[in-house]
Write an enzyme that holds these catalytic residues in place. Structure first.
Site, short mmCIF file in Angstrom:
data_model
loop_
_atom_site.label_atom_id
_atom_site.label_comp_id
_atom_site.label_asym_id
_atom_site.label_seq_id
_atom_site.Cartn_x
_atom_site.Cartn_y
_atom_site.Cartn_z
N ARG A 1 0.86 -1.18 0.00
CA ARG A 1 0.00 0.00 0.00
C ARG A 1 0.90 1.23 0.00
NH1 ARG A 1 -0.79 2.22 4.79
NH2 ARG A 1 -1.08 0.38 6.08
N TYR B 1 5.48 4.54 10.85
CA TYR B 1 5.80 3.11 11.01
C TYR B 1 6.51 2.48 9.81
CZ TYR B 1 1.26 2.66 8.63
OH TYR B 1 0.21 2.77 7.75
N HIS C 1 -3.14 3.97 5.49
CA HIS C 1 -4.18 2.95 5.66
C HIS C 1 -5.55 3.55 5.33
CE1 HIS C 1 -6.65 -0.15 7.48
NE2 HIS C 1 -7.23 0.78 8.23
C1 LIG Z 1 -12.69 -7.19 13.84
C2 LIG Z 1 -11.97 -5.87 13.64
N1 LIG Z 1 -10.88 -5.60 14.40
C3 LIG Z 1 -10.21 -4.44 14.22
C4 LIG Z 1 -10.65 -3.52 13.29
C5 LIG Z 1 -9.88 -2.20 13.09
N2 LIG Z 1 -9.16 -2.31 11.81
C6 LIG Z 1 -9.64 -1.70 10.70
S1 LIG Z 1 -8.68 -1.99 9.38
C7 LIG Z 1 -7.58 -2.89 10.27
C8 LIG Z 1 -6.35 -3.51 9.61
C9 LIG Z 1 -6.69 -4.55 8.59
O1 LIG Z 1 -5.53 -4.93 7.89
P1 LIG Z 1 -5.57 -5.92 6.67
O2 LIG Z 1 -6.50 -7.05 6.96
O3 LIG Z 1 -4.17 -6.30 6.35
O4 LIG Z 1 -6.21 -5.08 5.49
P2 LIG Z 1 -5.70 -3.74 4.79
O5 LIG Z 1 -6.28 -2.59 5.56
O6 LIG Z 1 -4.20 -3.75 4.82
O7 LIG Z 1 -6.24 -3.76 3.41
C10 LIG Z 1 -7.97 -2.97 11.61
C11 LIG Z 1 -7.21 -3.68 12.65
C12 LIG Z 1 -11.80 -3.83 12.53
N3 LIG Z 1 -12.29 -3.00 11.61
N4 LIG Z 1 -12.42 -5.02 12.71
#
Ligand SMILES: Cc1ncc(C[n+]2csc(CCOP(=O)(O)OP(=O)(O)O)c2C)c(N)n1
Length: 374
Positions: free
Chosen positions: A253, A266, A257
């Site tokens: 990415r 980070y 985020h």
């Molecule tokens: C069950 C849950 N826990 C925590 C969150 C907060 N959260 C939103 S996005 C994220 C990171 C997700 O990372 P990834 O699965 O690698 O997807 P990316 O954002 O990199 O596409 C988190 C921890 C959430 N939305 N849902």
């Protein structure tokens, strides 16, 4: 596991003849190759536009896809109408590739509505915000389709962070033991917000699939042809009754985020630059140009298509209704609920205490929504 790719010059991936064999119809088709490049360029422009609108307060939030366009385009263009796509917030613009208009893509991001489009109409769900939850939805959908004897299949898109979630691991297990026709598609963009992938999993996501009895493929996620070929491999396996399949697309990415994130806290500038050199949009442009397949007229046409798409998103955003703060309390329960009523009143009091200075559209301050930035 090696990371397989198709496009040269190589970006840390090995050219896989098996993937090339899946592209026989495309590699000789100028129109199809140009179409993939157009899709990449259009998504890049829409993403830039949405990021700008979020930065200026017209959208409450945006989850950028810059750097990951090849995943969205390759997978969406490999999918057929019978493949129902179960997406997360990061794949929101996959809906655009399925024909969902901007006025249905944007409301959720502006806060004007809780959802967007009819999933049945386009074969793609509204974005899941709960990380990993929709893996279960996809597996359940696929299991039901198989029981019904329907042609439908499911593809669940999720990130590397989602592989830590219990829901997703349950989905993999159920799908494997019931041979459900579902593709699990992990976009490994190296981070879950600020948490690096090494803290999510001690082995590669693609390798973990084997522990569930699910075959897998690890591909270069910045190579649109490799992603397309891998998705075709996966859907063919599923379609033939082979049970679930897992694809890991390795990418990065380039942006934050979401618009609430500061990635410089980070990760290093050097790492970012190394991945910028593998930009999936530029890589496809170079491939076409080096092959003599991109005329000046083609390049102009692609640029115009991208500008037109961005313009449509700008216009659609300006025409969306103002977000309604009370709206978030609706549809929580089908019937009135005293606690929800109390929370609605408390939130209204809070907004009133701000003297009307805040809008529920987000922290960026008041926005009429009429002056949509370019
Ligand atoms: C069950 C849950 N826990 C925590 C969150 C907060 N959260 C939103 S996005 C994220 C990171 C997700 O990372 P990834 O699965 O690698 O997807 P990316 O954002 O990199 O596409 C988190 C921890 C959430 N939305 N849902």
């Amino acid at each position: 596991m090696p990371t397989s790719g198709v496009l040269e010059p190589d970006a840390g991936s090995a050219t896989a003849p098996a993937l090339r064999d899946r592209l026989d119809d495309i590699l000789d088709d100028h129109h199809a190759l140009l179409g993939l490049y157009r899709d990449l360029a259009v998504l890049r422009r829409i993403d830039e536009q949405c990021l700008a609108m979020a930065r200026q307060g017209a959208l409450a939030l945006w989850a950028p896809i810059a750097g990951q366009e090849a995943v969205l385009v390759g997978a969406a263009r490999a999918a057929e109408r019978h493949d129902h796509l179960f997406i997360s917030y990061r794949e929101a613009l996959m809906a655009a590739l399925r024909g969902v208009p901007p006025e249905q893509v944007l409301p959720m991001w502006r806060g004007s509505a809780l959802g967007g489009w009819d999933p049945d109409e386009y074969g793609i769900t509204n974005p899941a915000i709960i990380v990993g939850a929709h893996g279960l939805h996809a597996a359940g959908y696929a299991m039901a389709a198989a029981l019904d004897g329907s042609q439908d299949r499911a593809i669940a898109f999720f990130g590397d962070g989602a592989t830590s979630q219990g829901d997703l691991n349950e989905a993999l297990n159920f799908a494997a033991t019931t041979t459900a026709p579902v593709v699990f598609f992990c976009t490994n963009n190296q981070f879950a917000i600020s948490v690096p992938v090494a803290q999510q999993t001690a082995v590669q996501p693609a390798q973990r699939a084997h522990g569930f009895g699910i075959p897998s493929l690890r591909v270069d996620g910045n190579d649109v042809l490799a992603v397309l070929a891998a998705t075709r491999t996966a859907t063919a396996h599923v379609r033939a009754g082979g049970g679930p399949y897992f694809v890991e697309a390795v990418t990065y990415r380039l942006g934050p985020h979401t618009t609430n994130d500061d990635p410089t806290r980070y990760r290093s500038a050097a790492e970012l630059e190394a991945w910028r050199a593998r930009d999936p949009v530029e890589r496809m442009r170079r491939f076409l140009a080096d092959s003599g397949l991109l005329t000046d007229a083609d390049a102009d046409e692609v640029r115009n298509a991208a500008d037109d798409a961005a313009q449509r998103y700008r216009t659609a955003c300006a025409e969306l209704p103002e977000p309604d703060a009370a709206g978030i309390f609706e549809h929580v329960y089908a019937a009135p609920h005293p606690l929800i009523d109390e929370e609605r009143r408390a939130y209204a009091d809070y907004l009133a205490s701000l003297g009307g200075a805040a809008t529920p559209a987000g922290p960026a301050g008041p926005s009429t929504g009429k002056e949509v930035p370019r």
